[in-house]
Scaffold this motif. Structure first.
Motif, PDB file in Angstrom:
ATOM      1  N   THR A   8       0.835  -1.201   0.000  1.00 29.42           N
ATOM      2  CA  THR A   8       0.000   0.000   0.000  1.00 29.42           C
ATOM      3  C   THR A   8       0.874   1.256   0.000  1.00 29.42           C
ATOM      4  OG1 THR A   8      -0.104   0.378   2.374  1.00 29.42           O
ATOM      5  CG2 THR A   8      -1.624  -1.281   1.453  1.00 29.42           C
ATOM      6  N   ASP A   9       0.240   2.396  -0.132  1.00 28.71           N
ATOM      7  CA  ASP A   9       1.005   3.650  -0.131  1.00 28.71           C
ATOM      8  C   ASP A   9       1.424   4.081   1.276  1.00 28.71           C
ATOM      9  OD1 ASP A   9      -1.378   4.572   0.847  1.00 28.71           O
ATOM     10  OD2 ASP A   9      -1.871   5.816  -0.889  1.00 28.71           O
ATOM     11  N   GLU A  10       1.180   3.209   2.251  1.00 28.92           N
ATOM     12  CA  GLU A  10       1.710   3.442   3.591  1.00 28.92           C
ATOM     13  C   GLU A  10       3.218   3.172   3.647  1.00 28.92           C
ATOM     14  OE1 GLU A  10      -0.753   3.832   6.559  1.00 28.92           O
ATOM     15  OE2 GLU A  10      -1.616   4.594   4.693  1.00 28.92           O
ATOM     16  N   CYS A  11       3.730   2.491   2.625  1.00 27.60           N
ATOM     17  CA  CYS A  11       5.142   2.091   2.618  1.00 27.60           C
ATOM     18  C   CYS A  11       6.054   3.301   2.805  1.00 27.60           C
ATOM     19  CB  CYS A  11       5.480   1.394   1.298  1.00 27.60           C
ATOM     20  SG  CYS A  11       7.222   0.994   1.126  1.00 27.60           S
ATOM     21  N   ILE A  12       7.022   3.144   3.727  1.00 29.70           N
ATOM     22  CA  ILE A  12       7.991   4.213   3.981  1.00 29.70           C
ATOM     23  C   ILE A  12       9.355   3.898   3.366  1.00 29.70           C
ATOM     24  CG2 ILE A  12       6.833   5.037   6.071  1.00 29.70           C
ATOM     25  CD1 ILE A  12       8.920   3.422   7.720  1.00 29.70           C
ATOM     26  N   GLY A  13       9.415   2.819   2.592  1.00 33.70           N
ATOM     27  CA  GLY A  13      10.642   2.505   1.876  1.00 33.70           C
ATOM     28  C   GLY A  13      11.801   2.065   2.745  1.00 33.70           C
ATOM     29  N   CYS A  14      11.502   1.421   3.858  1.00 36.08           N
ATOM     30  CA  CYS A  14      12.573   1.038   4.790  1.00 36.08           C
ATOM     31  C   CYS A  14      13.450  -0.083   4.260  1.00 36.08           C
ATOM     32  CB  CYS A  14      11.977   0.636   6.135  1.00 36.08           C
ATOM     33  SG  CYS A  14      11.151  -0.972   6.106  1.00 36.08           S
ATOM     34  N   THR A  28      11.109   0.180  -5.932  1.00 37.77           N
ATOM     35  CA  THR A  28      10.869   0.860  -7.200  1.00 37.77           C
ATOM     36  C   THR A  28      11.754   2.095  -7.294  1.00 37.77           C
ATOM     37  OG1 THR A  28       9.190   2.395  -6.402  1.00 37.77           O
ATOM     38  CG2 THR A  28       8.451   0.170  -7.006  1.00 37.77           C
ATOM     39  N   ASP A  29      11.765   2.713  -8.453  1.00 35.47           N
ATOM     40  CA  ASP A  29      12.528   3.946  -8.629  1.00 35.47           C
ATOM     41  C   ASP A  29      11.995   5.056  -7.727  1.00 35.47           C
ATOM     42  OD1 ASP A  29      14.075   2.700 -10.490  1.00 35.47           O
ATOM     43  OD2 ASP A  29      13.039   3.532 -12.231  1.00 35.47           O
ATOM     44  N   ALA A  30      10.748   4.915  -7.298  1.00 34.59           N
ATOM     45  CA  ALA A  30      10.145   5.915  -6.413  1.00 34.59           C
ATOM     46  C   ALA A  30      10.572   5.719  -4.961  1.00 34.59           C
ATOM     47  CB  ALA A  30       8.631   5.856  -6.521  1.00 34.59           C
ATOM     48  N   GLY A  31      11.349   4.670  -4.695  1.00 35.76           N
ATOM     49  CA  GLY A  31      11.863   4.466  -3.342  1.00 35.76           C
ATOM     50  C   GLY A  31      10.907   3.781  -2.402  1.00 35.76           C
ATOM     51  N   VAL A  32       9.914   3.126  -2.968  1.00 31.62           N
ATOM     52  CA  VAL A  32       9.006   2.318  -2.147  1.00 31.62           C
ATOM     53  C   VAL A  32       9.030   0.884  -2.666  1.00 31.62           C
ATOM     54  CG1 VAL A  32       7.518   4.234  -1.498  1.00 31.62           C
ATOM     55  CG2 VAL A  32       7.026   2.931  -3.585  1.00 31.62           C
ATOM     56  N   ALA A  33       8.467  -0.007  -1.881  1.00 29.45           N
ATOM     57  CA  ALA A  33       8.476  -1.409  -2.269  1.00 29.45           C
ATOM     58  C   ALA A  33       7.262  -1.746  -3.111  1.00 29.45           C
ATOM     59  CB  ALA A  33       8.510  -2.286  -1.022  1.00 29.45           C
ATOM     60  N   GLU A  34       7.416  -2.784  -3.923  1.00 30.99           N
ATOM     61  CA  GLU A  34       6.267  -3.370  -4.604  1.00 30.99           C
ATOM     62  C   GLU A  34       6.450  -4.880  -4.621  1.00 30.99           C
ATOM     63  OE1 GLU A  34       6.041  -1.857  -8.584  1.00 30.99           O
ATOM     64  OE2 GLU A  34       7.708  -3.094  -9.291  1.00 30.99           O
TER      65      GLU A  34
END
Ligand code: SF4
Length: 64
Positions: A8-14, A28-34
């Motif tokens: 979800t968009d709650e991801c903080i990219g940790c 992802t290139d946006a710095g979050v997980a998928e």
């Protein structure tokens, strides 16, 4: 057992999920997980479930 996840968009990219189960979770290139857009292969079910449990913000959900 069929299992599929999404982030979800709650991801903080940790990065915890990517480190725990890189076969299923990618940054992802946006710095979050998928999550991969397919059923989790049998051999990675345990690691993927552990990744979900390890997410600090509960951003990993089971897809229907
Ligand atoms: Fe995002 Fe959770 Fe993965 Fe961290 S563990 S990168 S917050 S989905």
């Amino acid at each position: 057992m069929n299992m599929k996840y999404y982030v979800t968009d709650e991801c903080i990219g940790c990065g915890v999920c990517v480190n725990t189960c890189p076969e299923v979770f990618k940054m992802t290139d946006a710095g979050v997980a998928e999550a991969i857009d397919e059923e989790v292969p049998e051999e990675y079910l345990d690691a993927a479930a552990q990744a979900m449990d390890s997410c600090p913000v509960q951003a990993i959900k089971e897809a229907d």
